[in-house]
Write a protein that holds these residues in place. Structure first.
Motif, PDB file in Angstrom:
ATOM      1  N   MET A 595       0.823  -1.205   0.000  1.00 18.95           N
ATOM      2  CA  MET A 595       0.000   0.000   0.000  1.00 18.95           C
ATOM      3  C   MET A 595       0.857   1.255   0.000  1.00 18.95           C
ATOM      4  N   TRP A 596       2.016   1.190   0.634  1.00 17.85           N
ATOM      5  CA  TRP A 596       2.905   2.359   0.635  1.00 17.85           C
ATOM      6  C   TRP A 596       3.294   2.709  -0.813  1.00 17.85           C
ATOM      7  N   ILE A 597       3.635   1.683  -1.585  1.00 17.42           N
ATOM      8  CA  ILE A 597       4.028   1.924  -2.970  1.00 17.42           C
ATOM      9  C   ILE A 597       2.822   2.388  -3.796  1.00 17.42           C
ATOM     10  N   PHE A 598       1.698   1.741  -3.602  1.00 15.53           N
ATOM     11  CA  PHE A 598       0.483   2.128  -4.337  1.00 15.53           C
ATOM     12  C   PHE A 598       0.104   3.577  -4.047  1.00 15.53           C
ATOM     13  N   ARG A 599       0.115   3.923  -2.749  1.00 18.52           N
ATOM     14  CA  ARG A 599      -0.255   5.292  -2.382  1.00 18.52           C
ATOM     15  C   ARG A 599       0.712   6.295  -2.973  1.00 18.52           C
ATOM     16  N   SER A 600       2.012   5.963  -2.922  1.00 21.48           N
ATOM     17  CA  SER A 600       3.005   6.928  -3.382  1.00 21.48           C
ATOM     18  C   SER A 600       2.819   7.255  -4.851  1.00 21.48           C
ATOM     19  N   THR A 601       2.521   6.222  -5.656  1.00 17.80           N
ATOM     20  CA  THR A 601       2.464   6.480  -7.085  1.00 17.80           C
ATOM     21  C   THR A 601       1.085   6.961  -7.537  1.00 17.80           C
ATOM     22  N   THR A 602       0.095   6.937  -6.647  1.00 15.77           N
ATOM     23  CA  THR A 602      -1.230   7.429  -7.051  1.00 15.77           C
ATOM     24  C   THR A 602      -1.702   8.568  -6.125  1.00 15.77           C
ATOM     25  N   SER A 603      -2.085   8.225  -4.879  1.00 15.11           N
ATOM     26  CA  SER A 603      -2.626   9.241  -3.961  1.00 15.11           C
ATOM     27  C   SER A 603      -1.678  10.417  -3.803  1.00 15.11           C
ATOM     28  N   TYR A 604      -0.407  10.113  -3.586  1.00 16.27           N
ATOM     29  CA  TYR A 604       0.543  11.190  -3.304  1.00 16.27           C
ATOM     30  C   TYR A 604       0.784  12.018  -4.558  1.00 16.27           C
ATOM     31  N   LEU A 605       0.859  11.335  -5.699  1.00 15.89           N
ATOM     32  CA  LEU A 605       1.035  12.050  -6.961  1.00 15.89           C
ATOM     33  C   LEU A 605      -0.144  12.990  -7.216  1.00 15.89           C
ATOM     34  N   PHE A 606      -1.370  12.447  -7.100  1.00 13.41           N
ATOM     35  CA  PHE A 606      -2.556  13.267  -7.382  1.00 13.41           C
ATOM     36  C   PHE A 606      -2.720  14.371  -6.338  1.00 13.41           C
ATOM     37  N   GLY A 607      -2.415  14.026  -5.088  1.00 14.44           N
ATOM     38  CA  GLY A 607      -2.495  15.028  -4.018  1.00 14.44           C
ATOM     39  C   GLY A 607      -1.523  16.156  -4.283  1.00 14.44           C
ATOM     40  N   PHE A 608      -0.347  15.799  -4.767  1.00 11.52           N
ATOM     41  CA  PHE A 608       0.703  16.774  -5.071  1.00 11.52           C
ATOM     42  C   PHE A 608       0.228  17.721  -6.179  1.00 11.52           C
ATOM     43  N   ILE A 609      -0.301  17.124  -7.247  1.00  7.49           N
ATOM     44  CA  ILE A 609      -0.767  17.940  -8.371  1.00  7.49           C
ATOM     45  C   ILE A 609      -1.905  18.869  -7.932  1.00  7.49           C
ATOM     46  N   ASP A 610      -2.866  18.307  -7.184  1.00  9.88           N
ATOM     47  CA  ASP A 610      -3.998  19.127  -6.758  1.00  9.88           C
ATOM     48  C   ASP A 610      -3.581  20.253  -5.824  1.00  9.88           C
ATOM     49  N   THR A 611      -2.581  20.002  -4.997  1.00 10.36           N
ATOM     50  CA  THR A 611      -2.111  21.068  -4.111  1.00 10.36           C
ATOM     51  C   THR A 611      -1.568  22.221  -4.939  1.00 10.36           C
ATOM     52  N   LEU A 612      -0.790  21.876  -5.968  1.00  9.53           N
ATOM     53  CA  LEU A 612      -0.230  22.921  -6.817  1.00  9.53           C
ATOM     54  C   LEU A 612      -1.340  23.684  -7.548  1.00  9.53           C
ATOM     55  N   LEU A 613      -2.295  22.926  -8.103  1.00  8.21           N
ATOM     56  CA  LEU A 613      -3.402  23.572  -8.817  1.00  8.21           C
ATOM     57  C   LEU A 613      -4.156  24.523  -7.888  1.00  8.21           C
ATOM     58  N   ASN A 614      -4.354  24.049  -6.670  1.00  2.00           N
ATOM     59  CA  ASN A 614      -5.054  24.830  -5.667  1.00  2.00           C
ATOM     60  C   ASN A 614      -4.297  26.104  -5.319  1.00  2.00           C
ATOM     61  N   LEU A 615      -2.987  25.938  -5.199  1.00  4.06           N
ATOM     62  CA  LEU A 615      -2.106  27.040  -4.819  1.00  4.06           C
ATOM     63  C   LEU A 615      -2.175  28.151  -5.854  1.00  4.06           C
ATOM     64  N   PHE A 616      -2.232  27.747  -7.123  1.00  2.00           N
ATOM     65  CA  PHE A 616      -2.259  28.751  -8.180  1.00  2.00           C
ATOM     66  C   PHE A 616      -3.683  29.088  -8.628  1.00  2.00           C
ATOM     67  N   GLY A 617      -4.636  28.626  -7.834  1.00  2.00           N
ATOM     68  CA  GLY A 617      -6.023  29.027  -8.074  1.00  2.00           C
ATOM     69  C   GLY A 617      -6.734  28.313  -9.209  1.00  2.00           C
ATOM     70  N   PHE A 618      -6.199  27.181  -9.666  1.00  2.00           N
ATOM     71  CA  PHE A 618      -6.848  26.464 -10.766  1.00  2.00           C
ATOM     72  C   PHE A 618      -7.889  25.445 -10.303  1.00  2.00           C
ATOM     73  N   ALA A 619      -7.884  25.136  -9.017  1.00  2.00           N
ATOM     74  CA  ALA A 619      -8.849  24.132  -8.557  1.00  2.00           C
ATOM     75  C   ALA A 619      -9.465  24.597  -7.249  1.00  2.00           C
ATOM     76  N   LYS A 620     -10.706  24.161  -7.019  1.00  2.00           N
ATOM     77  CA  LYS A 620     -11.373  24.500  -5.768  1.00  2.00           C
ATOM     78  C   LYS A 620     -11.186  23.351  -4.786  1.00  2.00           C
ATOM     79  N   SER A 621     -11.115  23.700  -3.497  1.00  2.00           N
ATOM     80  CA  SER A 621     -10.932  22.610  -2.542  1.00  2.00           C
ATOM     81  C   SER A 621     -12.237  21.832  -2.386  1.00  2.00           C
TER      82      SER A 621
END
Ligand SMILES: O=c1ccn([C@@H]2O[C@H](COP(=O)(O)OP(=O)(O)O[C@H]3O[C@H](CO)[C@@H](O)[C@H](O)[C@H]3O)[C@@H](O)[C@H]2O)c(=O)[nH]1
Ligand SMILES: [Mn+2]
Length: 733
Positions: A595-621
């Motif tokens: 699960m650590w590997i699964f989360r890293s390559t999916t949840s963490y990746l998507f979470g990372f992208i969404d945080t950036l999008l959010n930071l620059f105002g492209f996505a709503k929380s």
């Protein structure tokens, strides 16, 4: 002992013990760290300058990944450096303070009647109403962000059933006090048979009525006439657009609010705060803040317990346990909140989705407790009201627990109380105030709980982690891979947002208030998301280079092999050791690695992208609520991984699995047939890594190719992943 409230010279109400073998463990960690440094040295010194540019780049990035893993390793181990365990003495508490116990307000949050079934919600409510605590000092509030008359109806039924349930619990001193959980335990033989069957019958009748209404899709007219509260729904058009609905279902101040034995009942309040499409409602944080204000008008308890609607109380003594940490005369002055672990009742034997959080609850939180206090994890947490409302730690704090009797003196009726308290739950109320900023739970972060806890620590407070043998609370863990990954995505995203906020453990805010060690442990969660990069790199590049026959790790016969072997073997053994020591199984450990590997390559990746999008105002929380309803078809397959849809997360997982499978077989085959390629000796670690990834991914191959049930990977995922993986391999060759 017990000589009055000043407690001078009295025995402490709680005790703190350090973990055993602390120094030996620290030495061991240092030896591992030396091993890690040696790996770094190897990467720096062994870079070959006559290699081609591509290989040098690959090597450098491998070094950066190992630098990251090493750094992350230091952070994870900092959470193990100074573990402490807490013990509470509630008999001493009763002895000294029984007649001076503070009011306790309990907040239960629910948000959607379809994924959080009302029966589950009221079981949680009943379990907390039944605490072993003076009922005139206990108030229970249900916040319903779903604005559902079905949930309201269920709570109304619960208020009636509680008149039978509470006396039953107290008479036979039963545990747990959630009716559903209690009826499903096998050890209820101590209770008299007649009493048990009659209460069970009442419960089942209630369940039947609620289910009937749920299936009908509306509340039958004859029920609607029984309570004035239903009339509120006449004007409700949508979940997202309605007035505040506040109903005091049991008015604890009313002398007629008694159970069948004539004993007073706790206060029970239903709240659905106002919603309007023009106002952000800030998810759970908004609900909690509305509850804070509404309850301050009604019972104004000094201590607040917050539970999610799926987390029933499993231990009727938890309130008293928690109070030991707030009421000790010597040591309680700086304790802001007491966090209990999140534990779950629906885990499978080998915990296939790694959702038991066992290392968090048994190792990391005690470790954090040793350096300033655990994080606030949203449920099973007791707070001092003033602290949650924004108070700084300082001398002005009064530890006086005698309750003002003001509330009791208010002789107004429940309807009057509803009218006055309602106003503070309107969505315009917070405009121009500090709510969501300096007051109450923080807004704008996907982990409102953790960031709120951090801001409390930044204001100079400490917290306590309490993990009693009989678990305080039990909840529902997600039961499909998709849900698990989405939940982790929200967590990873929220924690990264926290790192970037002004409270971020690396920011200067709170410097001096919050110790370095404490900041490091906070980082453990804050930097979950960035892990995706190094993990993805490590699970792709060495495998592709195996295919090419180019070694990236030292050969077995080289001395540089030793630090790799030492770090790999000790890390595996010590983490298995941790699992087994805390009562988990080897299977759980293995699943957690996957699960650590699964989360890293999916949840963490998507979470990372969404945080950036959010930071620059492209996505709503947003807040994707975790489903608590267990689908019967899915439940049948609880021991195998549930895929079932073609989420982009699954495509990534399947592609990585296919890629490694391909690299493993072709790489090994070529190594055997083609004597030109370097020998096994120099590719050993790469074969090992790739082979490990193949074995980790077995459930994926099974889902892609062999399973026939509805939980398999959809064919589209199979096709896409094969095409993607094969193209990558051809491209690299
Ligand atoms: O708009 C909303 C959304 C959620 N909730 C409630 O918040 C709780 C937690 O939601 P859930 O979907 O169960 O999230 P989990 O991932 O299980 O929750 C963990 O993580 C969350 C932060 O990500 C915390 O809020 C939770 O307390 C913590 O248990 C539930 O009771 C919901 O009813 C609301 O009241 N209003
Ligand atoms: Mn939950």
């Amino acid at each position: 002992m017990g000589s009055g409230s000043d407690g001078g010279g009295a025995l402490p109400l709680f005790e703190t013990k350090e973990a055993k073998f602390k120094n030996a463990y620290r030495l061991f960690l240092i030896s591992m760290f030396i091993g890690i440094c040696m790996i770094w040295v190897y990467r720096i010194t062994q870079i070959l300058f006559d290699d081609d540019v591509e290989e040098r780049l690959v090597w450098m990035l491998l070094f950066l990944s190992e630098l990251w893993f090493g750094f992350y390793w230091v952070i994870t181990k900092s959470a193990r450096w100074n573990r402490v365990y807490r013990y509470a003495f509630r008999d001493r508490l009763s002895h000294r303070y029984e007649d001076k116990l503070p009011r306790v307000d309990i907040f239960v949050c629910t948000a959607d009647p379809t994924i959080e079934p009302p029966m589950m919600v009221i079981n949680t409510v009943l379990s907390v109403m039944a605490y072993n605590y003076p009922t005139d000092k206990l108030s229970v509030y249900l916040s319903d962000d779903g604005g559902s008359d079905l949930t309201f109806y269920a709570l109304l039924e619960a208020s009636v059933f509680s008149k039978h349930w509470l006396p039953f619990c107290k008479k036979f001193n039963i545990e747990p006090r959630s009716p559903a959980a209690y009826f499903s335990t096998k050890s209820n033989s101590v209770v008299d048979v007649e009493g048990l069957s009659s209460i069970k019958k009442l419960y089942e009748e209630m369940e039947h009525r609620i289910d009937t209404a749920a299936n009908l899709g509306r509340i039958p007219e004859e029920i609607r006439t029984k309570h004035k509260g239903f009339s509120e729904w006449v004007s409700v058009t949508s979940q997202r657009d309605h007035q505040t609905i506040l109903q005091v279902l049991i008015d604890g101040r009313n002398p007629n609010a008694v159970d069948i034995d004539g004993v007073a009942l706790p206060m029970l309040v239903y709240l659905s705060r106002q919603k309007s499409p023009n106002h952000p409602h800030n998810f759970k944080a908004g609900a909690m803040n509305a509850l804070l204000r509404v309850s301050s008008k009604i019972s104004n308890g000094k201590i607040i317990l917050n539970v999610d609607c799926d987390m029933y109380s499993n231990n009727s003594e938890s309130v008293r346990d928690a109070l030991c940490f707030f009421m000790d005369e010597q040591k309680s002055h700086d304790i802001a909140f007491v966090q209990f672990p999140q534990s779950f009742y629906n885990l499978t034997k080998n915990d296939i989705y790694g959702s038991s959080l066992s290392i968090l609850t048994e190792v990391e939180l005690p470790g954090m407790d040793g350096c300033g206090g655990p994080l606030y994890i949203g449920t099973g947490c007791f707070h001092r009201r003033e602290v949650l409302c924004g108070k700084k730690y300082g001398t002005e704090f009064d530890v006086e627990y005698e309750d003002s009797v003001l509330i009791n003196k208010v002789q107004e009726g429940a309807s009057k109380l509803e009218e006055t308290a309602k106003i503070v739950a309107d969505c315009t109320f917070e405009e121009g105030t500090q709510w969501g900023k300096e007051m109450g739970l923080k807004y704008g972060c996907a982990v409102e709980d953790v960031i709120t806890g951090l801001s409390i620590h930044c204001r100079g407070w400490k917290s306590v982690y309490f993990n009693p043998t009989r678990k305080g609370f039990l909840g529902v863990a997600p039961i499909t891979l998709g849900q698990t990954l989405v939940q982790y995505k929200r967590w990873a995203e929220g924690n990264l947002q926290m790192l970037l906020s002004r409270y971020g453990p690396l920011q200067s805010y709170g410097v001096g208030r919050i110790k370095l060690g404490h900041r490091m442990v906070y980082c453990l969660w804050c930097i979950w998301a960035p892990n995706w990069l190094a993990t993805l790199y490590y699970s792709v590049i060495p495998s592709l280079y195996l295919l090419k026959g180019i070694p990236l790790f030292p050969r077995i016969s080289s001395l540089w092999f030793l630090p790799f072997a030492y770090v790999i073997i000790t890390e595996i053994l010590s983490s298995i050791g941790e699992f087994l020591f805390y009562g988990s199984t080897l299977g759980c450990w293995w699943n957690e690695q996957r699960m650590w590997i699964f989360r890293s390559t999916t949840s963490y990746l998507f979470g990372f992208i969404d945080t950036l999008l959010n930071l620059f105002g492209f996505a709503k929380s947003r807040f994707d609520i975790t489903a608590k309803l267990i689908d019967k078809d899915v439940a049948k397959r609880k021991d195998i991984m549930e895929f079932g849809n073609s989420s982009p997360m699954f495509i990534i997982l399947a592609t990585l699995a296919m890629l490694n499978l391909y690299c493993f077989f072709w790489g090994v085959k070529r190594m055997i047939i083609n004597t030109q390629t370097p020998s096994f000796d120099s590719l050993f670690l790469q074969v090992l890594l790739c082979g490990f990834l193949v074995i980790i991914n077995l459930p994926i191959y099974n889902g892609l190719f062999f399973r026939k049930d509805n939980g398999r990977m959809p064919t589209s995922v199979t096709v896409k992943s094969i095409i993607l993986a094969v193209s990558v391999c051809f491209f690299i060759m």
